[in-house]
Each structure stands twice: as C-alpha cells, then as structure tokens.
Design a protein around this motif. Structure first.
Motif, PDB file in Angstrom:
ATOM      1  N   LYS A 207       0.851  -1.198   0.000  1.00  0.00           N
ATOM      2  CA  LYS A 207       0.000   0.000   0.000  1.00  0.00           C
ATOM      3  C   LYS A 207       0.881   1.239   0.000  1.00  0.00           C
ATOM      4  O   LYS A 207       1.795   1.359   0.800  1.00  0.00           O
TER       5      LYS A 207
ATOM      6  N   GLY B  58      -0.496  -9.842   5.424  1.00  0.00           N
ATOM      7  CA  GLY B  58      -1.920 -10.001   5.705  1.00  0.00           C
ATOM      8  C   GLY B  58      -2.204 -10.912   6.877  1.00  0.00           C
ATOM      9  O   GLY B  58      -3.363 -11.178   7.183  1.00  0.00           O
TER      10      GLY B  58
ATOM     11  N   THR C 164      -8.593 -11.333  15.495  1.00  0.00           N
ATOM     12  CA  THR C 164      -8.555 -10.281  14.479  1.00  0.00           C
ATOM     13  C   THR C 164      -8.225  -8.911  15.053  1.00  0.00           C
ATOM     14  O   THR C 164      -8.355  -7.903  14.359  1.00  0.00           O
TER      15      THR C 164
ATOM     16  N   GLY D 236     -14.534  -3.612  12.686  1.00  0.00           N
ATOM     17  CA  GLY D 236     -13.821  -3.090  11.529  1.00  0.00           C
ATOM     18  C   GLY D 236     -12.630  -2.249  11.962  1.00  0.00           C
ATOM     19  O   GLY D 236     -12.311  -2.154  13.134  1.00  0.00           O
ATOM     20  N   VAL D 237     -11.978  -1.630  10.985  1.00  0.00           N
ATOM     21  CA  VAL D 237     -10.814  -0.787  11.257  1.00  0.00           C
ATOM     22  C   VAL D 237     -11.279   0.660  11.287  1.00  0.00           C
ATOM     23  O   VAL D 237     -11.631   1.230  10.265  1.00  0.00           O
TER      24      VAL D 237
ATOM     25  N   ARG E 141      -4.791   2.796   8.886  1.00  0.00           N
ATOM     26  CA  ARG E 141      -5.618   1.794   8.200  1.00  0.00           C
ATOM     27  C   ARG E 141      -4.747   0.924   7.284  1.00  0.00           C
ATOM     28  O   ARG E 141      -4.888  -0.298   7.253  1.00  0.00           O
ATOM     29  N   ALA E 142      -3.824   1.550   6.557  1.00  0.00           N
ATOM     30  CA  ALA E 142      -2.943   0.797   5.659  1.00  0.00           C
ATOM     31  C   ALA E 142      -2.102  -0.207   6.443  1.00  0.00           C
ATOM     32  O   ALA E 142      -1.946  -1.362   6.027  1.00  0.00           O
TER      33      ALA E 142
ATOM     34  N   CYS F 222      -2.798  -1.536   9.437  1.00  0.00           N
ATOM     35  CA  CYS F 222      -3.663  -2.587   9.993  1.00  0.00           C
ATOM     36  C   CYS F 222      -4.068  -3.597   8.929  1.00  0.00           C
ATOM     37  O   CYS F 222      -4.093  -4.803   9.187  1.00  0.00           O
ATOM     38  N   GLU F 223      -4.395  -3.128   7.731  1.00  0.00           N
ATOM     39  CA  GLU F 223      -4.792  -4.045   6.665  1.00  0.00           C
ATOM     40  C   GLU F 223      -3.619  -4.935   6.248  1.00  0.00           C
ATOM     41  O   GLU F 223      -3.802  -6.117   5.995  1.00  0.00           O
ATOM     42  N   CYS F 224      -2.429  -4.362   6.173  1.00  0.00           N
ATOM     43  CA  CYS F 224      -1.259  -5.157   5.795  1.00  0.00           C
ATOM     44  C   CYS F 224      -0.863  -6.152   6.888  1.00  0.00           C
ATOM     45  O   CYS F 224      -0.300  -7.198   6.597  1.00  0.00           O
TER      46      CYS F 224
ATOM     47  N   GLY G 261      -3.020  -7.637   8.897  1.00  0.00           N
ATOM     48  CA  GLY G 261      -4.093  -8.604   9.113  1.00  0.00           C
ATOM     49  C   GLY G 261      -4.974  -8.281  10.303  1.00  0.00           C
ATOM     50  O   GLY G 261      -5.718  -9.130  10.776  1.00  0.00           O
TER      51      GLY G 261
ATOM     52  N   LYS H 242      -8.184  -6.855  11.665  1.00  0.00           N
ATOM     53  CA  LYS H 242      -9.489  -6.572  11.069  1.00  0.00           C
ATOM     54  C   LYS H 242     -10.391  -5.727  11.972  1.00  0.00           C
ATOM     55  O   LYS H 242     -11.305  -5.064  11.491  1.00  0.00           O
TER      56      LYS H 242
END
Length: 175
Positions: free
Chosen positions: A27, A55, A92, A117-118, A125-126, A128-130, A132, A134
């Motif tokens: 990202k 992830g 998560t 969710g995040v 956010r980037a 956290c998504e990378c 894993g 959630k």
C-alpha cells in the motif's frame, strides 16, 4: 524413451515457477514531490511512503526516494520488505490498549470486538490491513497529521505490544 524425455522437458518448462516469497500486500500511503534548489536550478524528486505486509502478522514500512514516482514506490517496497516486524494479535484484533509516540504525533490503538472493523485514519488503516488486523479502534491524539510520523508512531505502538504470557502474569499479580 527419447520422446518421454522430450515430453518431460516441455512439461517442466511450461510449469509456472513457484516463488519462495509469499505474496505481500503493498500500500502506498503518500507520495510527496520534493525540490532541491541548487546553483544550476531546481532538482525535482519524489518520496513515496509505502507499507507492506503478508496479511497475517508481519508488516513493514519504508520511505523510497527517486526522480520518478514509480522508482520511488519500487525502492520503498524493497526497503519495507527488509524491515518487517511481527505484530502480536488475538484473533482479528490486538492484545491490549497501547500508545505510540513519535515526534509530535501520539496515537492510541485499542482492541475492538469482532465485526467492528478498522476505525482509523488512512496511514494507520494501511498498516492494519497489511498486518491482518481486522477489528481495531484508533485515535490520533495530537494535532499533527504528518503521515510519516503517524506511521512511525503506529509502528512503535505495535512493537510495544506485550506477549500474551506477560499480560496473564500481570493480571494474576493484581488479584
């Protein structure tokens, strides 16, 4: 027999090569245009803040610098893959509430219930998504929104997460 050897050679060549590297989530957080003023004029360049992760639990970031945007992103990705850290998680979400501070930025990361969710700004956010993650609640507690400092503060917070064993021992001492 000779046909079999030729056939084996063709089959082996046609098979896609399995790479040992896992597929990473990449990202780009920000791209900045930078200018250096010299005696001969202005030199234009770019910096790209990049976050990569598998992830699952590994995540890293880096700042790539180059004269072209694509080169800056490529350099950032290569550097980020070399600076991966392991994030301690519980399902998560993260294990416990944690603060991270870098420069003028202070961030708060709180565990959240499944399905939340995040809840975060773009740089967090980037990450956290990378990584894993959630379900997480986050807050930038400072006035500064400098993406580079926010990312560094978030990484300091994630690195300061304690092991599950340490948390249990601390809870037992309180009782």
């Amino acid at each position: 027999m000779e046909e079999r050897e030729q056939l084996d050679g063709i089959i082996r060549e046609d098979l896609p090569q399995q790479s040992e590297e896992k597929a990473f989530i990449e990202k780009v957080v920000t791209i900045n245009r930078v200018t250096k003023v010299t005696k001969g004029g202005k030199n234009l360049g770019f910096t790209a803040l990049v976050v990569v992760g598998d992830g699952e639990s590994k995540v890293g970031f880096a700042l790539g610098k180059a004269n072209e945007v694509a080169d800056a992103i490529r350099k950032g990705i290569k550097k980020a893959k070399g600076s991966l850290i392991e994030v301690r998680k519980k399902d998560t979400t993260i294990l416990h509430e944690v603060y991270g501070e870098f420069g003028a930025v202070t961030v708060l990361l709180k565990p959240a219930l499944r399905g939340t969710g995040v809840i975060a700004c773009a740089p967090i956010r980037a990450i956290c998504e990378c990584a894993g993650i959630k379900d997480i609640l986050t807050k930038n507690l400072s006035k500064s929104t400098n993406s580079i400092n926010v990312v560094k503060a978030t990484f300091l917070a994630l690195m300061s997460l304690k092991k599950p064993k340490d948390i249990e021992i601390k809870d037992n001492k309180d009782n």
